[in-house]
Design a protein around this motif. Structure first.
Motif, PDB file in Angstrom:
ATOM      1  N   HIS A 125      19.767  -1.708  -3.349  1.00  0.00           N
ATOM      2  CA  HIS A 125      19.593  -1.113  -4.681  1.00  0.00           C
ATOM      3  C   HIS A 125      19.700  -2.180  -5.760  1.00  0.00           C
ATOM      4  CE1 HIS A 125      19.349   2.970  -3.267  1.00  0.00           C
ATOM      5  NE2 HIS A 125      20.473   2.826  -2.583  1.00  0.00           N
ATOM      6  N   ALA A 126      20.676  -3.077  -5.627  1.00  0.00           N
ATOM      7  CA  ALA A 126      20.838  -4.150  -6.612  1.00  0.00           C
ATOM      8  C   ALA A 126      19.656  -5.109  -6.549  1.00  0.00           C
ATOM      9  CB  ALA A 126      22.150  -4.894  -6.390  1.00  0.00           C
ATOM     10  N   VAL A 127      19.252  -5.491  -5.346  1.00  0.00           N
ATOM     11  CA  VAL A 127      18.129  -6.424  -5.206  1.00  0.00           C
ATOM     12  C   VAL A 127      16.875  -5.829  -5.845  1.00  0.00           C
ATOM     13  CG1 VAL A 127      16.609  -7.607  -3.557  1.00  0.00           C
ATOM     14  CG2 VAL A 127      19.083  -7.546  -3.151  1.00  0.00           C
ATOM     15  N   GLU A 128      16.594  -4.563  -5.590  1.00  0.00           N
ATOM     16  CA  GLU A 128      15.417  -3.903  -6.181  1.00  0.00           C
ATOM     17  C   GLU A 128      15.531  -3.822  -7.696  1.00  0.00           C
ATOM     18  OE1 GLU A 128      14.903  -0.134  -4.210  1.00  0.00           O
ATOM     19  OE2 GLU A 128      14.731  -1.106  -2.251  1.00  0.00           O
ATOM     20  N   LEU A 129      16.715  -3.498  -8.201  1.00  0.00           N
ATOM     21  CA  LEU A 129      16.912  -3.441  -9.650  1.00  0.00           C
ATOM     22  C   LEU A 129      16.652  -4.800 -10.268  1.00  0.00           C
ATOM     23  CD1 LEU A 129      17.863  -2.235 -12.339  1.00  0.00           C
ATOM     24  CD2 LEU A 129      20.216  -2.736 -11.616  1.00  0.00           C
TER      25      LEU A 129
END
Length: 162
Positions: A125-129
């Motif tokens: 989720h963080a990487v995509e954000l």
């Protein structure tokens, strides 16, 4: 949602979710047994660095970010930041708002770029954000993080020009 400068009194609201996230050992390179006092000292940064909180319409702290130079001296033109969102409020745009805020802060403060040194590759989720906000994975440290459930996984170095 309001994002404002954190004050010492906010630590009482930050600590419960900070502790939960750190103790889980899945996304931060902090010791999982970090004490309340150690956590406060690591998270509530003195000027010129900054720590902010995101508060909901009722004034409850739902997330926090800390912003600082990535390196000192001749590397001090690159900013860095870290984020924590209360898991009870995930999926509501708190992380995105905090990340956008820190990028704007870094740009306004005159930094030339922003870099995250240790983004756990399984924290999708963080990487995509971060990717959606213009960050790129420059490289990955193979097995740089010991995930409690997935074993040794990579740590991304992520960067964006401001």
């Amino acid at each position: 949602m309001l994002i404002r400068e954190a004050v010492a009194e906010d630590w009482a609201a930050i600590w419960p979710f900070f502790h939960e996230i750190v103790a889980a050992g899945e996304t931060f390179t902090y010791p999982v047994d970090l004490t309340r006092e150690q956590g406060r000292d690591w998270w509530l940064l003195p000027a010129p660095d900054r720590t902010v909180v995101a508060v909901d319409d009722d004034g409850a702290v739902v997330g926090t970010a800390k912003m600082n130079t990535n390196q000192r001296g001749n590397g001090s033109h690159v900013a860095s930041a870290s984020y924590m969102v209360d898991p009870a409020h995930s999926g509501r745009g708190v992380g995105r708002a905090l990340c956008e805020y820190t990028v704007a802060w870094a740009r306004a403060a005159g930094f030339r770029a922003m870099q995250f040194n240790a983004v756990v590759e399984t924290n999708t989720h963080a990487v995509e954000l971060y990717r959606s906000l213009g960050f790129e994975v420059l490289g990955t440290v193979p097995e740089g993080f010991r995930h409690p459930a997935r074993g040794y996984v990579g740590l991304h170095v992520m960067h964006r020009v401001l």
